[in-house]
Design a protein around this motif. Structure first.
Motif, PDB file in Angstrom:
ATOM      1  N   LEU A  48      38.526  -5.023  10.756  1.00  0.00           N
ATOM      2  CA  LEU A  48      37.202  -5.630  10.610  1.00  0.00           C
ATOM      3  C   LEU A  48      36.160  -4.680  11.140  1.00  0.00           C
ATOM      4  CD1 LEU A  48      35.649  -8.368   9.975  1.00  0.00           C
ATOM      5  CD2 LEU A  48      35.955  -8.900  12.396  1.00  0.00           C
ATOM      6  N   ASP A  49      35.201  -4.323  10.301  1.00  0.00           N
ATOM      7  CA  ASP A  49      34.104  -3.483  10.759  1.00  0.00           C
ATOM      8  C   ASP A  49      33.271  -4.245  11.769  1.00  0.00           C
ATOM      9  OD1 ASP A  49      32.353  -0.957  10.175  1.00  0.00           O
ATOM     10  OD2 ASP A  49      30.969  -2.658  10.174  1.00  0.00           O
ATOM     11  N   GLN A  50      32.783  -3.521  12.787  1.00  0.00           N
ATOM     12  CA  GLN A  50      32.072  -4.175  13.877  1.00  0.00           C
ATOM     13  C   GLN A  50      30.861  -4.956  13.415  1.00  0.00           C
ATOM     14  OE1 GLN A  50      32.683  -2.281  17.470  1.00  0.00           O
ATOM     15  NE2 GLN A  50      30.647  -2.611  18.284  1.00  0.00           N
ATOM     16  N   GLN A  51      30.192  -4.495  12.363  1.00  0.00           N
ATOM     17  CA  GLN A  51      28.989  -5.164  11.887  1.00  0.00           C
ATOM     18  C   GLN A  51      29.259  -6.092  10.701  1.00  0.00           C
ATOM     19  OE1 GLN A  51      26.350  -4.808  13.714  1.00  0.00           O
ATOM     20  NE2 GLN A  51      27.404  -3.309  14.992  1.00  0.00           N
ATOM     21  N   ALA A  68      39.715 -14.387  12.591  1.00  0.00           N
ATOM     22  CA  ALA A  68      38.989 -13.137  12.808  1.00  0.00           C
ATOM     23  C   ALA A  68      38.793 -12.935  14.305  1.00  0.00           C
ATOM     24  CB  ALA A  68      37.640 -13.150  12.099  1.00  0.00           C
ATOM     25  N   ILE A  69      39.158 -11.746  14.791  1.00  0.00           N
ATOM     26  CA  ILE A  69      38.974 -11.395  16.197  1.00  0.00           C
ATOM     27  C   ILE A  69      37.844 -10.383  16.253  1.00  0.00           C
ATOM     28  CG2 ILE A  69      40.060 -10.517  18.292  1.00  0.00           C
ATOM     29  CD1 ILE A  69      42.769 -11.219  17.055  1.00  0.00           C
ATOM     30  N   VAL A 116      44.656 -12.088   8.976  1.00  0.00           N
ATOM     31  CA  VAL A 116      44.028 -11.849  10.270  1.00  0.00           C
ATOM     32  C   VAL A 116      43.131 -10.627  10.166  1.00  0.00           C
ATOM     33  CG1 VAL A 116      44.395 -11.335  12.712  1.00  0.00           C
ATOM     34  CG2 VAL A 116      45.981 -12.861  11.506  1.00  0.00           C
ATOM     35  N   SER A 117      41.847 -10.803  10.445  1.00  0.00           N
ATOM     36  CA  SER A 117      40.897  -9.699  10.504  1.00  0.00           C
ATOM     37  C   SER A 117      40.612  -9.392  11.966  1.00  0.00           C
ATOM     38  CB  SER A 117      39.591 -10.059   9.792  1.00  0.00           C
ATOM     39  OG  SER A 117      39.809 -10.257   8.412  1.00  0.00           O
ATOM     40  N   CYS A 118      40.589  -8.097  12.297  1.00  0.00           N
ATOM     41  CA  CYS A 118      40.448  -7.722  13.703  1.00  0.00           C
ATOM     42  C   CYS A 118      39.727  -6.387  13.793  1.00  0.00           C
ATOM     43  CB  CYS A 118      41.836  -7.624  14.346  1.00  0.00           C
ATOM     44  SG  CYS A 118      41.841  -7.244  16.115  1.00  0.00           S
ATOM     45  N   LEU A 119      38.908  -6.214  14.827  1.00  0.00           N
ATOM     46  CA  LEU A 119      38.260  -4.929  15.065  1.00  0.00           C
ATOM     47  C   LEU A 119      39.322  -3.833  15.109  1.00  0.00           C
ATOM     48  CD1 LEU A 119      35.765  -6.066  17.820  1.00  0.00           C
ATOM     49  CD2 LEU A 119      35.194  -5.439  15.482  1.00  0.00           C
TER      50      LEU A 119
END
Length: 307
Positions: free
Chosen positions: A129-132, A143-144, A97-100
């Motif tokens: 997760l990086d915003q960009q 991914a969120i 799970v990738s998330c901001l």
């Protein structure tokens, strides 16, 4: 060219060399020698009848043909890698799970005990997760992320809308009780700012229909630090409701002027193809969102012309 006659090893060598910019780096990634990469690239050029690199061997440059071929080739290899991962991991119990990062720390992690209670056999692997960051390579199960375009892009990105964002100024009860009658009473030098979201105050004032002077308060590197500073009483912070609702419900923070929809939406993007464990996690996310209370609407100023 027939598909079965494609020089796959040569294509892989060229893609690595073109993406990394050096034959040596490509050799290290592919675990072969520099000469092997060079020979494979030369073989591909012979097959295609085109030069893909020019310049000295130590610092080759892509030709026009090389620049045209590289993006499509990288995308194709990424898709192959994702498909292999999907097949080999379809039945395992690991969920990536990738998330901001701030959402991960302040919204997702505090709720995960409920997911583990429902599905104790699923091993969640979390990654900030990086915003960009580009999520098109599919190296995740879920991914969120946030749609920052103020447009619904769920169809284009094959993502589901999780919830809309509500923004509002928050502060400690002590600061919130300092004769704040209207948003204009917020002192500019106590309006905390964040480098990753420098337009937060302007976005909220526009969404809420107010005009505020530019903020001049302390600037923090990351949203998480700004929220911590507000909790410590250092000033007022424009915060998304989903990140501070627990603190507001407990009385640690107050929102003197309520919240307004910013136009942003949080999205859930699934790896394709999906599977049972991904579907269960996304269904659980949806149930968590459904249980979230709505914030108090934005403060409505009294019209001075009314008698």
């Amino acid at each position: 060219m027939k598909r079965r006659s494609l020089p796959l090893q040569a294509l892989r060598a060229f893609e690595a060399a073109g993406r990394l910019g050096r034959m040596t780096a490509a050799a290290e990634e592919l675990c072969v020698t520099h000469g092997a990469v060079s020979r494979q690239v030369q073989h591909l050029e012979d097959v295609l009848g085109l030069a893909l690199f020019s310049g000295p061997r130590t610092r080759p440059h892509l030709t026009e043909a090389g620049r045209a071929l590289l993006p499509a080739l990288t995308s194709a290899l990424d898709q192959i890698e994702s498909a292999i991962q999907a097949v080999t991991r379809a039945e395992d119990d690991v969920l990536d799970v990738s998330c901001l990062s701030t959402l991960l720390m302040r919204w997702l992690i505090p709720r995960l005990h409920r997911f583990h209670g429902l599905y104790p056999g699923v091993d969640l692997r979390l990654r900030a997760l990086d915003q960009q960051e580009d999520t098109r390579n599919g190296r995740f199960d879920v991914a969120i992320m946030v749609d920052e375009t103020s447009r619904l892009i769920s169809t284009r990105q094959k993502a589901d809308i999780l919830f809309p964002e509500w923004l509002g100024p928050v502060a400690t009860p002590e600061l919130s009780s300092r004769h704040l009658v209207a948003p204009g009473d917020l002192p500019a030098d106590r309006q905390l700012q964040t480098k990753t979201r420098p337009n937060a105050w302007a976005m909220w004032s526009t969404a809420a229909g107010f005009t505020l002077a530019p903020p001049s308060g302390a600037v923090f590197e990351h949203y998480y630090y700004t929220l911590e500073a507000a909790t410590a009483g250092l000033g007022y912070c424009i915060a998304p409701w989903h990140l501070v609702m627990s603190e507001i419900q407990s009385g640690t923070l107050m929102a003197p002027f309520g919240f307004a929809e910013s136009g942003y939406s949080y999205l859930v993007k699934r790896r394709s193809p999906s599977n049972a464990k991904i579907d269960r996690f996304c269904a659980w996310l949806a149930s968590e969102v459904a249980a979230m209370p709505l914030p108090e609407p934005c403060f409505a100023p009294v019209d001075a012309t009314e008698s």
